[in-house]
Scaffold this active site. Structure first.
Site, PDB file in Angstrom:
ATOM      1  N   GLY A  21      38.383  49.083  33.409  1.00  0.00           N
ATOM      2  CA  GLY A  21      39.680  48.710  33.963  1.00  0.00           C
ATOM      3  C   GLY A  21      40.087  47.329  33.516  1.00  0.00           C
ATOM      4  O   GLY A  21      39.250  46.501  33.170  1.00  0.00           O
ATOM      5  N   GLY A  23      43.541  44.251  33.960  1.00  0.00           N
ATOM      6  CA  GLY A  23      44.797  43.873  34.581  1.00  0.00           C
ATOM      7  C   GLY A  23      45.192  42.477  34.157  1.00  0.00           C
ATOM      8  O   GLY A  23      44.599  41.900  33.229  1.00  0.00           O
ATOM      9  N   GLY A  24      46.163  41.928  34.848  1.00  0.00           N
ATOM     10  CA  GLY A  24      46.694  40.632  34.467  1.00  0.00           C
ATOM     11  C   GLY A  24      45.732  39.483  34.691  1.00  0.00           C
ATOM     12  O   GLY A  24      45.868  38.422  34.066  1.00  0.00           O
ATOM     13  N   MET A  25      44.751  39.677  35.588  1.00  0.00           N
ATOM     14  CA  MET A  25      43.831  38.586  35.907  1.00  0.00           C
ATOM     15  C   MET A  25      42.458  38.740  35.275  1.00  0.00           C
ATOM     16  O   MET A  25      41.715  37.765  35.176  1.00  0.00           O
ATOM     17  CB  MET A  25      43.670  38.459  37.423  1.00  0.00           C
ATOM     18  N   GLY A  26      42.118  39.949  34.872  1.00  0.00           N
ATOM     19  CA  GLY A  26      40.776  40.113  34.335  1.00  0.00           C
ATOM     20  C   GLY A  26      40.465  41.530  33.931  1.00  0.00           C
ATOM     21  O   GLY A  26      41.357  42.371  33.809  1.00  0.00           O
ATOM     22  N   VAL A  28      37.333  44.843  34.272  1.00  0.00           N
ATOM     23  CA  VAL A  28      36.237  45.393  35.068  1.00  0.00           C
ATOM     24  C   VAL A  28      35.362  46.235  34.150  1.00  0.00           C
ATOM     25  O   VAL A  28      35.863  47.081  33.397  1.00  0.00           O
ATOM     26  CB  VAL A  28      36.753  46.247  36.243  1.00  0.00           C
ATOM     27  N   LYS A  43      33.715  42.568  37.811  1.00  0.00           N
ATOM     28  CA  LYS A  43      35.072  42.077  37.567  1.00  0.00           C
ATOM     29  C   LYS A  43      34.971  40.676  36.978  1.00  0.00           C
ATOM     30  O   LYS A  43      34.323  39.795  37.556  1.00  0.00           O
ATOM     31  CB  LYS A  43      35.890  42.055  38.855  1.00  0.00           C
ATOM     32  N   ASP A 138      48.029  43.613  50.819  1.00  0.00           N
ATOM     33  CA  ASP A 138      48.460  44.343  49.625  1.00  0.00           C
ATOM     34  C   ASP A 138      47.882  45.754  49.630  1.00  0.00           C
ATOM     35  O   ASP A 138      47.416  46.254  48.609  1.00  0.00           O
ATOM     36  CB  ASP A 138      48.044  43.598  48.351  1.00  0.00           C
TER      37      ASP A 138
END
Length: 293
Positions: A21, A23-26, A28, A43, A138
């Site tokens: 996986g 995303g914008g921050m890191g 996985v 992560k 969230d």
């Protein structure tokens, strides 16, 4: 391009098997441990964000909150550290399954018993967080994971991503921001009323998810952000078509004023279960189909 390559050893301990996986921050990764058996999920925070105080704070918050909440319906954190090269990482239990968002993205038939089970388990995880003064902020289908368990008919629900959770009554920088995913945000989030954000805020999001599971549509999602926020603040979800009792529970859970919602998220889940599965009718309830468009 991935931060790491297959087979690379992180911090002398974790062998990265594959990227699962991003995303914008890191990113996985699935990983194994040099000295222990089993599979792990790691992560990793993007190195470009290592000097971003907000990103690091969110990453650290997820580690702190999730490690505190030892609950079967919340993903478990095993380790949190910074490697010698400055890479910050979080080691979690490996979950073999799919997100609720992925499940909802394809047409399938889902018994109302399954909806009740999913809502019950989400509520149990949230209740554990609320007991510790933590609000997720969230909650959405992509932050709910469904895991098949051997010998168990119902899938196990795991809550993910407490990175923007609100902890206690502290007003840190992140707490003062408008945080969340628009179509699941409660009115108090949309209006930035931080002091009003609490357990009922998560209950609102859970009620939205339950509505979406039962109808195949999000009651507030519109073409743009402004319209979505306006719908959250002033819109009235249309009836589900199931029963007045189900509609009454969902509408209370999605009340515009947080004081009008159920006393707790578990009260909401229990009321929804009774409405969906009344004893005299449970044998004849239909199987529901949903598809998210």
């Amino acid at each position: 391009m991935s931060l790491f390559t297959e087979g690379q050893i992180l911090d002398g301990t974790y062998r990265l098997v594959r990227l699962i996986g991003e995303g914008g921050m890191g990113e996985v990764y699935e990983a194994t441990h040099a000295r222990l058996a089993g599979r792990y999920a790691i992560k990793v925070l993007l190195q470009t964000l290592s000097n971003n105080r907000e990103a690091v704070a969110r990453f650290d918050r997820e580690a702190q909150v999730t490690s505190l909440l030892q609950h079967p319906n919340i993903v478990q954190v095993i380790d949190h550290n910074t490697a010698s090269d400055g890479t910050e990482y979080l080691v979690m239990e490996y979950l073999d399954g799919e997100s609720l968002g992925a499940r909802m993205a394809r047409p399938r038939r889902l018994p109302v018993e399954s909806v009740a089970s999913i809502v019950d388990q989400i509520a149990a995880g949230l209740a554990a967080a609320h007991t510790h003064g933590i609000v997720h902020r969230d909650l959405k289908p992509d932050n709910v994971f469904l895991v098949a368990v051997q010998g168990r008919a119902a899938e196990l629900v795991k809550l993910l991503d407490f990175g923007i959770s609100k902890m206690g009554s502290g007003y840190q920088t992140l707490d003062r921001q408008i945080c969340g995913t628009p179509q699941y945000m409660a009115p108090e989030q949309v209006e930035g009323r931080v002091a009003d954000i609490g357990g009922p805020t998560d209950q609102f999001a859970l009620a939205v998810i339950a509505y979406e599971l039962l109808t195949g549509r999000n009651p507030f999602q519109k073409a743009d952000l402004a319209a979505t926020f306006a719908e959250v603040l002033r819109g009235a979800p249309s009836p589900t078509g199931l029963s007045p009792a189900v509609d009454a529970v969902l509408m209370r859970g999605m009340s515009k004023a947080w004081r009008n919602r159920f006393p707790s998220v578990t009260n909401f889940a229990a009321a929804l279960r009774v409405a969906l599965l009344p004893a005299r009718e449970s044998h004849s309830l239909p199987t529901l189909a949903y598809a998210v468009g």
